[in-house]
Motif scaffolding. Structure first.
Motif, PDB file in Angstrom:
ATOM      1  N   ILE A 165       3.885  -1.804   5.670  1.00 51.17           N
ATOM      2  CA  ILE A 165       3.924  -1.268   4.307  1.00 51.17           C
ATOM      3  C   ILE A 165       5.357  -1.006   3.873  1.00 51.17           C
ATOM      4  O   ILE A 165       5.592  -0.341   2.873  1.00 51.17           O
ATOM      5  N   TYR A 166       6.343  -1.546   4.607  1.00 50.80           N
ATOM      6  CA  TYR A 166       7.721  -1.339   4.216  1.00 50.80           C
ATOM      7  C   TYR A 166       7.992  -2.109   2.927  1.00 50.80           C
ATOM      8  O   TYR A 166       7.984  -3.339   2.928  1.00 50.80           O
ATOM      9  N   ASN A 167       8.185  -1.396   1.813  1.00 52.05           N
ATOM     10  CA  ASN A 167       8.379  -2.039   0.502  1.00 52.05           C
ATOM     11  C   ASN A 167       7.280  -3.037   0.166  1.00 52.05           C
ATOM     12  O   ASN A 167       7.542  -4.084  -0.395  1.00 52.05           O
ATOM     13  N   ASN A 168       6.073  -2.746   0.539  1.00 47.99           N
ATOM     14  CA  ASN A 168       5.043  -3.767   0.464  1.00 47.99           C
ATOM     15  C   ASN A 168       3.684  -3.143   0.149  1.00 47.99           C
ATOM     16  O   ASN A 168       3.321  -2.139   0.747  1.00 47.99           O
ATOM     17  N   GLU A 169       2.974  -3.761  -0.771  1.00 51.31           N
ATOM     18  CA  GLU A 169       1.567  -3.393  -0.949  1.00 51.31           C
ATOM     19  C   GLU A 169       0.754  -4.115   0.110  1.00 51.31           C
ATOM     20  O   GLU A 169       1.108  -5.214   0.522  1.00 51.31           O
ATOM     21  N   GLN A 170      -0.315  -3.496   0.572  1.00 53.88           N
ATOM     22  CA  GLN A 170      -1.179  -4.156   1.562  1.00 53.88           C
ATOM     23  C   GLN A 170      -2.635  -3.867   1.261  1.00 53.88           C
ATOM     24  O   GLN A 170      -2.992  -2.731   0.933  1.00 53.88           O
TER      25      GLN A 170
ATOM     26  N   PHE B 189      -2.636   0.026   0.625  1.00 50.62           N
ATOM     27  CA  PHE B 189      -1.423   0.844   0.578  1.00 50.62           C
ATOM     28  C   PHE B 189      -0.531   0.452  -0.594  1.00 50.62           C
ATOM     29  O   PHE B 189      -0.417  -0.728  -0.944  1.00 50.62           O
ATOM     30  N   GLY B 190       0.109   1.458  -1.176  1.00 51.75           N
ATOM     31  CA  GLY B 190       1.181   1.206  -2.142  1.00 51.75           C
ATOM     32  C   GLY B 190       0.737   1.001  -3.574  1.00 51.75           C
ATOM     33  O   GLY B 190       1.533   0.571  -4.409  1.00 51.75           O
TER      34      GLY B 190
END
Ligand code: ATP
Ligand code: MG
Length: 424
Positions: A97-102, A132-133
């Motif tokens: 989820i680092y700078n990322n939608e999941q 996430f995100g």
């Protein structure tokens, strides 16, 4: 005879006759999730105990009394009681989820030390989704729309209904909590010892009490929806109007708070009345604070988990159209000089040329009559018969076990084409 050893209470085996239904349900779940572009993840069944204590909350039923925990040298480990904590742990640790939608999903066994009964087990299975995100209520709506599609695919949509609530921000909930405690303190005479303890530790859980007298009183209790912060209220309004526009029916249930600490804003449950007391087949909600609470960068989350045992029970109960899968299409019976090898060769050829066909070779000897009985019991469509003359003449007999039609003899080189005709 040696004494037999039994399975652990509340932990089930799945028999050869039950697995086809399980596979059918699991395939529907996989296909629906794939059709929304969600990706499968797999996490360990064992995690370190503090993960669950921190994620789910010390005073929840799950953490305070339902976990299977043991020491591994000097580390305390727990069999996962649910999937969200491990998924968030992995998402942070592996950088998913680092700078990322999941949009993620998983399926597998969970463990809770509960009193076993219909629909409630100590090892059970969940399919879960975590997104996430994405802060917008659109994604909350997507998850609900997705589950509604799944219920249709499983043929249970007429037997489940949606309960929806918003539990707001942490702060709104704290305000509400004080109001609820002030109200409930006047009714302590109606409470069991456990409820009195909850009043101190986790008063919101009293809202879903099974205590009838207390339930009546609760109708006049302050409502969580009246304490919502502006942002949560707006989020909930948008979610509701999206669901309305998409034709998804729901009931706003102000008493729905769910058992785990990590939720905020949206919470929902799909319930059925067809399974007795264990009526919740799917539960979920938003958990915007959890990633940060577990040491990651602040990232919104929303998800749900469904209990596969309860879904399988419900499908069995209400959907009579589930195709009964059987294991064998073609059963090869054989006897005599050279027949074993010939049967094996034919079976391997069929498996190469017709990979969807399920082919079984008899393997256990005996008269043809006994072999046919076996083919019949397995409900095979066809028996292939190989005796000494078939071996010499390089032919095979095809016997239709269902229609009672005359059996025919064909050259072994024509067998693939003959079967293809019959199964097309
Ligand atoms: P319940 O109120 O029935 O105890 P829960 O709130 O503890 O459920 P969750 O933690 O939300 O359940 O888990 C999601 C789903 O997993 C439930 O809705 C249910 O379908 C299933 N589930 C939970 N515990 C069990 C269990 N012990 N056996 C079988 N299924 C379960
Ligand atoms: Mg429970």
């Amino acid at each position: 005879m040696a004494k037999t050893i039994q399975a652990i209470r509340g932990m089930n085996d799945c028999s050869p006759t039950e697995t086809p239904l399980w596979q059918w349900v699991e395939t529907k779940v996989r296909n629906v999730l794939a059709s929304y572009g969600y990706s499968e993840v797999r996490m360990p069944i064992v995690e370190s105990t503090p993960l669950f204590a921190r994620a789910i909350g010390e005073v929840t039923d799950v953490v305070s009394k339902e976990m299977y925990t043991f020491w591994d040298n000097d580390e305390q480990l727990t069999l996962r009681p649910e999937g969200t904590a491990g998924c968030v742990r992995a998402a942070i640790e592996r950088g998913w989820i680092y700078n990322n939608e999941q949009r993620l999903w998983y399926m597998g066994p969970m463990f809770r030390h509960e009193r076993p009964q219909k629909g409630r087990y100590r090892q059970f299975h969940q399919a879960g989704v975590e997104v996430f995100g994405i802060p917008n209520p659109e994604i909350d709506a997507e998850l609900i729309i997705l589950t509604a599609r799944l219920w249709k695919a499983l043929g249970i949509d007429q037997h489940v209904s949606l309960q929806l609530n918003s539990i707001g921000s942490l702060e709104a909930r704290a305000n509400y909590r004080s109001a609820l405690v002030a109200f409930l303190e006047q009714h302590q005479s109606l409470m069991s010892d456990e409820e009195k303890e909850r009043l101190v530790k986790n008063p919101l859980r009293i809202l879903d009490t099974k205590n009838q007298a207390l339930q009546e009183v609760l109708n006049d209790a302050p409502k969580l929806l009246d304490y919502l912060d502006e942002e949560s209220r707006e989020h909930f309004t948008q979610l509701c109007s999206l669901l309305d526009a998409m034709g998804i029916q729901y009931e706003v249930n102000p008493k729905l708070v769910r058992g785990l600490d990590y939720y905020n804003k949206t919470v929902f449950e799909w319930v059925t009345s067809a399974l007795g007391a264990q009526g919740t087949v799917c539960g979920g909600g938003r958990y915007d604070g959890l990633v940060e609470q577990l040491g990651g960068h602040a990232t919104q989350g929303v998800g749900f988990a469904m209990g596969l045992e309860r879904l399988v029970l419900l499908v069995q109960e209400v959907n009579k159209d589930v195709p009964v899968a059987k294991a064998v299409d073609v059963y090869i019976v054989y006897s005599g000089e050279g027949a074993t090898l010939n049967a094996f060769q034919i079976a391997e050829t069929l498996r190469s040329e017709l990979p969807d066909l399920r082919v079984m070779t008899h393997c256990s000897g005996g008269k043809f009559q006994k072999q046919f009985k076996r083919a019949d019991k397995l409900e095979a469509e066809f028996a292939l018969v190989i005796g000494e003359s078939e071996v010499t003449e390089k032919t095979v007999v095809i016997k239709d076990l269902r229609s009672g039609m005359e059996q025919i003899t064909v050259p072994q080189t024509a067998l693939v084409a003959e079967l293809q005709k019959r199964f097309s």
